[in-house]
Motif scaffolding. Structure first.
Motif, PDB file in Angstrom:
ATOM      1  N   TRP A   3      59.172  40.672  25.249  1.00 16.90           N
ATOM      2  CA  TRP A   3      59.051  40.101  26.480  1.00 16.90           C
ATOM      3  C   TRP A   3      59.502  40.553  27.662  1.00 16.90           C
ATOM      4  CZ3 TRP A   3      55.427  36.903  24.555  1.00 16.90           C
ATOM      5  CH2 TRP A   3      55.328  36.565  23.202  1.00 16.90           C
ATOM      6  N   ARG A   4      60.039  41.634  27.786  1.00 16.16           N
ATOM      7  CA  ARG A   4      60.607  42.223  29.004  1.00 16.16           C
ATOM      8  C   ARG A   4      60.037  42.288  30.587  1.00 16.16           C
ATOM      9  NH1 ARG A   4      65.612  43.142  27.773  1.00 16.16           N
ATOM     10  NH2 ARG A   4      66.152  43.956  25.301  1.00 16.16           N
ATOM     11  N   GLN A   5      58.666  42.198  30.252  1.00 18.09           N
ATOM     12  CA  GLN A   5      57.886  42.243  31.464  1.00 18.09           C
ATOM     13  C   GLN A   5      57.640  40.812  32.152  1.00 18.09           C
ATOM     14  OE1 GLN A   5      57.555  45.369  33.087  1.00 18.09           O
ATOM     15  NE2 GLN A   5      58.580  46.063  31.238  1.00 18.09           N
ATOM     16  N   MET A   6      57.808  39.847  31.487  1.00 14.50           N
ATOM     17  CA  MET A   6      57.384  38.401  31.666  1.00 14.50           C
ATOM     18  C   MET A   6      58.186  38.108  33.207  1.00 14.50           C
ATOM     19  SD  MET A   6      57.608  34.738  29.339  1.00 14.50           S
ATOM     20  CE  MET A   6      56.556  33.448  30.121  1.00 14.50           C
ATOM     21  N   PRO A   7      57.821  37.530  33.943  1.00 11.12           N
ATOM     22  CA  PRO A   7      58.265  37.188  35.268  1.00 11.12           C
ATOM     23  C   PRO A   7      58.902  35.782  34.874  1.00 11.12           C
ATOM     24  CG  PRO A   7      55.998  37.428  35.546  1.00 11.12           C
ATOM     25  CD  PRO A   7      56.076  37.594  33.954  1.00 11.12           C
ATOM     26  N   ALA A   8      60.246  35.624  35.660  1.00 10.02           N
ATOM     27  CA  ALA A   8      61.115  34.508  35.246  1.00 10.02           C
ATOM     28  C   ALA A   8      60.385  33.090  35.784  1.00 10.02           C
ATOM     29  CB  ALA A   8      62.266  34.623  36.287  1.00 10.02           C
ATOM     30  N   TRP A   9      59.348  33.257  36.963  1.00  8.02           N
ATOM     31  CA  TRP A   9      58.553  32.036  37.278  1.00  8.02           C
ATOM     32  C   TRP A   9      57.657  31.501  36.252  1.00  8.02           C
ATOM     33  CZ3 TRP A   9      53.514  31.036  37.764  1.00  8.02           C
ATOM     34  CH2 TRP A   9      52.599  32.329  37.978  1.00  8.02           C
TER      35      TRP A   9
END
Length: 344
Positions: free
Chosen positions: A290-296
């Motif tokens: 999930w390294r590309q998942m944006p924090a928002w």
């Protein structure tokens, strides 16, 4: 324009919007995929008869590979559906040649897709549900997306000529909404759309409303079910539940869907979970996928979990089969949704 005129105009617009939504809700048709009642060993005709008995007017049907290529059998299913007043869609499998789910023994991707497109044409459908894969594909999802894009681009003319669009499901385990959007734009919206699933987002660390907001412009059909999301010591637990038993605001999801896609049916894929799926978000290794998942985006999912309470599964009642329970669950969801549509 003075303030009073502006306020009156705004109020009138709100009343009009409310009436329009109510009219759209009243016109919504309901259906189900056959997986909602798995365990009953229904033939396609028996599944259609069952849907007719509870007054559903859409059926999404998955067929064995041999049956997909049997045009006579497909026409018999269509004829039976026509007699019952039920509209059909095909639930096809993967269209990604590198997915573990892809079976080359059934032919090349082109051969498999061509058979499914022909079956969909016989069904009278404008789209067919398909998938990329599932959990096994997530560690190398970028590679699988690239492979699927290249493969479908090579089938563009065949798909366009068929008049049947590929409706790729945001499937449990494979694609997040932003990744699906990127893939569809790369392939082309004239060839590929979305089978929008309201339940799978919670497997993908997504608030189902983010998934809807991102993918609704591309949506051709849907799978609808409710979900419960809550915090556990390891991280976040998610579980599919009957309509109205979750905490993802499924009522609001339905309202948004109806407003954005008037005329599309609500097709249930009611899969009540036997146990929750745990997202071990405090384990560093968990984030490898999930390294590309944006924090928002994650923050929206966490906000849903913060408001959740545990929803353990209820043991199967003595003497009741799993198939009987699935029928009972589906009918519970149909009643809930019909009541919701009357209240909108």
């Amino acid at each position: 324009m003075d303030r009073r005129t502006f306020v009156l105009g705004t109020a009138a617009a709100a009343v009009h919007a409310s009436r329009l939504l109510a009219w759209q809700a009243a016109a919504v048709e309901l259906g189900s995929i056959d997986g909602s009642v798995s365990g009953n060993n229904f033939t396609p005709a028996q599944f259609l008869d069952y849907l007719a008995s509870i007054k559903l007017t859409w059926a999404m049907i998955s067929l064995p590979a041999a049956a997909v290529g049997d045009e006579t059998a497909i026409r018999q299913i269509r004829d039976h559906a026509d007699r019952l007043g039920i509209k059909l869609q095909l639930a096809h499998g993967t269209v990604c040649p590198s997915s573990r789910s892809f079976n080359p023994q059934l032919g090349t991707l082109e051969e498999q897709v061509s058979r499914a497109l022909k079956a969909s044409q016989i069904f009278g459908a404008r789209c067919m549900r398909c998938i990329l894969g599932g959990d096994p594909e997530r560690p190398q999802i970028e590679m699988h997306i690239d492979n699927m894009v290249k493969a479908i681009r090579g089938l563009r003319s065949r798909i366009v000529d068929s008049g049947v669009k590929l409706a790729v499901e945001n499937h449990g385990g494979d694609l997040q909404a932003r990744e699906m959007k990127m893939m569809i734009e790369a392939v082309g919206r004239d060839v590929m759309g979305v089978c929008l699933d309201s339940g799978n987002p919670v497997w993908m660390l997504e608030d189902p409303h983010i998934t809807l907001e991102t993918l609704i412009p591309y949506t051709e059909t849907c799978h609808v079910r409710d979900s419960a999301v809550w915090k556990v010591p390891e991280g976040i637990a998610v579980r599919w539940v009957n309509m109205g038993d979750g905490n993802v605001d499924i009522d609001g999801w339905i309202r948004k869907f109806i407003q954005a896609k008037p005329g599309l049916p609500i097709i249930f894929e009611n899969l009540v979970s036997a146990r929750p799926r745990i997202h071990a978000i405090y384990d560093a290794k968990f984030w490898d996928n999930w390294r590309q998942m944006p924090a928002w985006e994650l923050s929206r999912f966490l906000a849903v979990a913060e408001k959740g309470t545990p929803k353990p599964a209820v043991p199967l009642a003595a003497g009741k089969t799993a198939g009987q329970q699935r029928i009972e669950d589906l009918e519970t969801c149909v009643r809930y949704t019909r009541d919701l549509l009357r209240r909108i």
